[in-house]
Write a protein that holds these residues in place. Structure first.
Motif, PDB file in Angstrom:
ATOM      1  N   SER A 102      22.881 -35.505 -27.745  1.00  0.00           N
ATOM      2  CA  SER A 102      22.703 -34.994 -29.106  1.00  0.00           C
ATOM      3  C   SER A 102      23.249 -33.439 -29.078  1.00  0.00           C
ATOM      4  CB  SER A 102      21.450 -34.978 -29.979  1.00  0.00           C
ATOM      5  OG  SER A 102      21.240 -36.491 -30.058  1.00  0.00           O
ATOM      6  N   HIS A 132      21.514 -35.283 -39.528  1.00  0.00           N
ATOM      7  CA  HIS A 132      21.303 -36.675 -39.602  1.00  0.00           C
ATOM      8  C   HIS A 132      22.261 -37.092 -40.662  1.00  0.00           C
ATOM      9  CE1 HIS A 132      17.882 -36.970 -36.751  1.00  0.00           C
ATOM     10  NE2 HIS A 132      17.628 -35.894 -37.216  1.00  0.00           N
ATOM     11  N   SER A 162      23.343 -42.461 -39.576  1.00  0.00           N
ATOM     12  CA  SER A 162      22.376 -43.593 -39.202  1.00  0.00           C
ATOM     13  C   SER A 162      22.643 -44.832 -38.980  1.00  0.00           C
ATOM     14  CB  SER A 162      21.509 -43.547 -40.463  1.00  0.00           C
ATOM     15  OG  SER A 162      22.100 -44.355 -41.554  1.00  0.00           O
TER      16      SER A 162
END
Length: 1047
Positions: free
Chosen positions: A73, A407, A410
């Protein structure tokens, strides 16, 4: 029960939850969610810290998994302590303290090895921060005994601090977080307005006046000059406004400018300044809040600041030096001055912007503790204190926004399928929504994305509005929008991971120089030249010694910072020229205002994935307009394009002779293409095979020329064209290609899907279909396709390669002259004599294969053991007495993949061609990797060879040269070729750039591992065009070096 969540990344996805009782009980239990079992561990705590120790011992076994998530990430984040600290969150638990209040406990580490762990306790409203295991955070406050405490009175937590969010966006999130997130995503959807133009002009007039004079006649002069600037005239054209209209409205503000200056500047006594109420956080509680404020001077205009401490960025309208007079005491502060041209509201949004700018200011100087808010319409100015409570609440909003932006993707709970995430909840305020510029995108995202999810909810009061905004769209349209939003988001995240912005504050220049993407320890030389408003030419030199080896090339975008911590991102621009001593850059700010002693660093700025433009085009495609509906029918629903039967029905009578004259100058396929285009009612696809004169065909139709990204030019706001011609359309992603199509009645896509496709980095996005261009998508409508097959670039032998590899024999030469053309080397006889004397030219097939004009194609195979070819001319390589060797193994370094031996061979051959009479500008060198380009350029410069273009395959699309030399670079034992060489379309482009001579250089066994290259090599071998470079023992080369260099 107390819940602790630890996110574990492994081959399978296992969320683990630890449950244990509050501090006064004795039993811990550990359970795996979704499992059929659990183990209970009963412990008698011997010390108060036993539970924490127990947790840390469990975590120690999983450190490598947290590290894996962090690398995935946040691949460029460097964990560290200090002012710009970066912590990795290992575990998150929610507990109740002795007072019964909730706390969130984070186990964190700033160690790259994850060995040293610390505890961060979040109290009060900080518990609402959506922090998760695996996240990166920054902490402000004090750390005592490896424990941070962040509460309502002290300290801050910044989530994803390397995501820098503008103060304007955060302030706008106060009313609606969803609108703020949409505005960050669909930026191009906000239309230009009259009010925005007036506001921009007024800002600039004020900013010029504060450094000059607020005298009425001077303000009139500055206003007139500003309105006359080209960029403002363009906006007036776009908005259909006259100069007189703008001038009149601007002049209405000027008396307030004079009033403000008279009130707050250049008074004789401190008591002459207006009284205001301002209490600074550092003031004693006994101090009277009444004070007189004096603006002493302007320190900077449009000061651009990045704050890696607070995760913020922004431009401060004016940075001013201010004296605060309170009785007989005076404090001097440097403060942000925010200018507003609208209604004087002193609103929470406006004041919040000022508070956020005080945080930004702390990156450059001492905490200003307050800022100033000025309404230009009235001249009324408000002091805005920046107290801890306001900063805390705004940073919490910033964290929520960062969480939503990070985010965006998902996994669906049921199928583990990648999908777009929900946006922040839709608010239930019809009045606010009614005037929101993002209402259309809000409703579209809700219907196309969120309402397709399980368990999605929309406020009932907003359902009619959403239906009203989207009822014109079919399900296929919504699916197209959703799919492209997903693919663009995936791609942007891949490109965001490649960005190196955070390295500016996390890595010293000396460390970054090793990767080749940074040059530090630079000083400014010569005077800065103003090229035009907003563009300044700077020259930099290394303070000591030469410029180090770097990957930076002319044309690369750069970020210029000071070496000291407070000077991040002073300016942006691009490299104009670079050599061993000097770097010349065109920058957006004049850095000559800074002290001459400042040391600078230049960091290469990775190309960003401009997600706003394609998303803006997607949004426009979904609008309820005639043009958008027609494009949806053609592009999404595949309505067959329509054509008129006869040219006479579409051409004006007086244009027929002109068209006939134009057509007469074209070949048969070009004439067919022209007729097809003129007869179309919707669109035409022109397949332009290499060298077939598609540019000539396009020029016969041309109206206005621009790029797909240049459609924001004002000319497109007030004109609809008959045709839109998109060149190289097979290289452009669908949403980007859409942009110009809104401004024409018909469109022509010119391209060749056998050549380079749109570049897509993200594998998942590629698998979903992102690399399919609009040209490729519409090619199924065979009736709309016309092919250009007669080419005028390559001679017949070079053309035969692509005919065999790709075009199934369809390509043909335009004439015998083209088919039989060879390279013209007027001095080749002299060079040949030298080569014959010193290298037994006639006995060396590799030399004859390369240099003989009648041999247009050859592949030089470097796969020989221990070859050593001596460099035999001081006029070529006196700096390389050791020559070059094959086999030629590749080198993989931080800067990329390279092959020094291939580079030397390429430059050697280039030198011979130039000595034989070929112009350097007629030679092109192609390599797939930037590091190889850099090495070749360095060798060319050291051998005083100039004007030879060295570039990647992608940059050569649509271009040609008389001679092209291709270095394939890859040469290894494990058969690794890399993604760039796997694509047969990239290979097709490489072998179709040469007109008269194509020289390929590489290791045959290594390249043979992939079908496209294998097919090419088999064909070359069958034509006896692969030549092995001679072995080291070849006697004809042993005496070359000594004999020739003595001469």
């Amino acid at each position: 029960m107390v819940e602790i969540s630890c996110l574990i990344i492994s081959n399978l996805y296992f969320p683990f939850f630890f449950f244990f009782s509050p501090p006064e009980t004795e039993t811990f239990s550990v359970a795996q969610e979704g499992a059929q079992w659990h183990d209970c561990i009963s412990l008698q705590p011997q010390t108060p810290g036993l539970k924490q120790s127990f947790l840390l011992s469990l975590l120690s076994n999983w450190d490598y998994r947290f590290q894996k998530k962090a690398v995935a990430s946040f691949p460029r984040t460097v964990l560290s302590r200090g002012m710009d600290n970066r912590y990795l969150v290992l575990a998150v638990s929610t507990v109740q303290n002795k007072e019964g209040n909730c706390e969130k406990h984070l186990v964190i580490t700033a160690s790259q090895s994850l060995e040293n762990k610390e505890l961060c306790i979040l109290r009060n409203d900080w518990c609402s921060v959506p922090v998760e295991p695996g996240d990166i955070i920054h902490l402000e406050g004090d750390c005592t005994s490896d424990t941070w405490i962040i509460d309502k009175d002290f300290g801050y937590l910044i989530l994803y601090p390397d995501i820098l969010i503008s103060g304007t966006s955060i302030a706008s999130s106060i009313r609606c977080m969803r609108r703020a997130v949409l505005s960050e995503t669909f930026r191009s959807s906000d239309p230009a307005t009259r009010q925005m133009l007036i506001g921009t002009v007024l800002h600039e007039v004020f900013q010029k006046a504060i450094n000059n004079s607020f005298a009425p006649e001077k303000l009139q002069e500055l206003a007139f000059q500003t309105i006359q600037e080209i960029r403002h005239l363009k906006e007036m054209y776009r908005l259909n406004l006259s100069q007189d209209e703008i001038k009149q409205e601007v002049e209405d503000y000027l008396p307030s400018f004079c009033k403000w200056a008279g009130d707050f500047m250049h008074k004789n006594a401190s008591t002459d300044f207006p009284q205001m109420q301002l209490s600074l956080p550092s003031d004693s509680s006994k101090d009277n809040s009444t004070c007189n404020i004096e603006v002493v001077k302007s320190m900077d205009i449009e000061e651009s600041i990045w704050s890696p401490r607070f995760g913020l960025k922004g431009k401060i309208d004016v940075t001013v030096g201010v004296k605060i007079h309170r009785g007989c005491k005076t404090k001097y502060k440097i403060m942000p001055l925010e200018l507003k041209t609208g209604k004087e509201s002193n609103s929470i949004e406006h004041r919040s912007q000022v508070v956020l700018y005080t945080l930004l200011s702390q990156e450059r100087r001492a905490d200003p503790e307050a800022g100033l808010l000025l309404y230009l319409k009235t001249g009324q100015m408000y002091p805005v204190p920046a107290n801890h409570l306001d900063k805390r609440e705004l940073l919490k909003l910033r964290n929520q926004m960062a969480f939503s932006l990070f985010h965006r993707i998902s996994k669906s709970a049921t199928r583990q399928k990648t999908q777009l995430a929900s946006l922040p909840q839709i608010i239930e305020e019809e009045k606010t929504c009614k005037y929101c510029s993002q209402m259309g995108n809000c409703a579209l995202y809700s219907r196309a994305v969120e309402q397709q999810m399980d368990g999605s909810s929309v406020p009932i009061v907003m359902l009619p509005k959403i239906e009203e905004e989207t009822q014109h769209l079919k399900q296929t349209h919504l699916e197209y929008f959703s799919l492209w939003c997903l693919m663009l988001t995936l791609e942007s995240q891949s490109k965001d991971n490649k960005k190196n912005h955070q390295n500016i504050w996390l890595m010293p220049a000396s460390e970054m120089e090793k990767s080749g993407s940074c040059i530090g320890h630079l000083i400014r030389t010569e005077h800065v030249k103003t090229i035009c408003d907003g563009q300044y030419l700077h020259n930099f030199q290394r303070k000591h010694g030469a410029i180090p080896v770097t990957n930076l090339l002319a044309g690369d975008r750069v970020i210029v910072s000071g070496e000291e911590r407070s000077l991040f991102a002073l300016s942006r621009g691009y490299v104009k020229e670079i050599n061993t001593t000097t770097i010349t850059c065109l920058l957006d700010r004049n850095l000559s205002v800074l002290p001459e002693s400042i040391l600078f660093r230049l960091d290469q700025e990775e190309k960003s994935c401009d997600i706003e433009t394609p998303l803006g085009n997607l949004s426009k495609l979904m609008e309820n307009t005639f043009v958008s509906k027609k494009l949806r029918d053609l592009i999404i629903d595949f309505r067959e394009p329509q054509f008129t039967s006869y040219l006479s029905s579409v051409l004006p009578h007086d244009a027929k002779d002109t068209v006939a004259c134009i057509l007469k100058g074209l070949n048969k396929p070009q004439r067919q293409a022209m007729k097809k285009v003129l007869l179309s009612k919707d669109y035409t696809l022109v397949v332009g095979m290499p060298g077939t004169g598609k540019t000539t065909t396009i020029c016969t139709l041309l109206i206005v020329a621009t790029t797909c990204m240049g459609i924001n030019h004002p000319i497109f706001s007030r004109k609809i064209f008959d045709f839109c011609i998109v060149d190289e359309a097979s290289q452009i992603s669908q949403p980007i290609c859409l942009g110009p199509l809104f401004f024409s009645r018909r469109f022509v896509l010119v391209g060749d899907h056998q050549q380079l496709p749109p570049l897509v980095l993200n594998r998942e996005a590629r698998a979903l279909g992102m690399s399919e261009s609009l040209f490729k998508r519409l090619e199924q409508s065979k009736n709309a396709v016309v092919q250009l097959t007669v080419q005028y670039r390559m001679n017949s032998k070079i053309m035969s390669l692509s005919n065999k590899l790709t075009y199934e024999g369809k390509l043909e030469c335009g004439s015998d002259k083209v088919a039989n053309a060879v390279i013209n080397l007027p001095h080749f006889k002299d060079v040949k004599l030298d080569l014959e004397f010193y290298a037994d030219y006639s006995d060396n097939p590799w030399l004859m294969g390369v240099f003989e004009p009648n041999n247009p194609v050859c592949f030089l195979n470097t796969d020989k053991r221990s070859l050593r070819i001596f460099i035999f001319a001081t006029w070529i390589f006196s700096f390389l007495p050791s020559g070059f060797q094959v086999p030629a193994p590749e080198q993989v370094e931080k800067g990329g993949v390279s092959n020094i031996t291939e580079a030397k061979v390429i430059v050697f051959l280039t030198s011979i061609f130039i000595k034989a009479g070929c112009s350097p500008s007629d030679i092109g060198i192609i390599a797939p990797y930037r590091q190889q380009l850099k090495i070749i350029n360095d060798l060319l410069a050291r051998s005083s060879i100039g004007m030879v273009e060295v570039n990647t395959v992608d940059k050569y699309q649509g271009r040609d040269k008389s001679i092209v030399l291709v270095s394939f670079v890859r040469s290894n034992k494990d058969g690794t070729v890399g993604e760039l060489l796997k694509d047969w379309r990239r290979l097709n482009v490489a072998i179709t750039r040469a007109k008269h001579k194509l020289i390929l250089l590489g290791c045959v066994p290594s390249l043979n591992c992939y079908p496209p290259l294998e097919k090419l090599l088999n064909h070359l071998n069958s034509e006896k065009l692969i030549i092995d470079l001679p072995s080291r023992e070849h006697g004809s080369l042993c005496h070359i070096l000594g004999d020739f260099q003595r001469e």
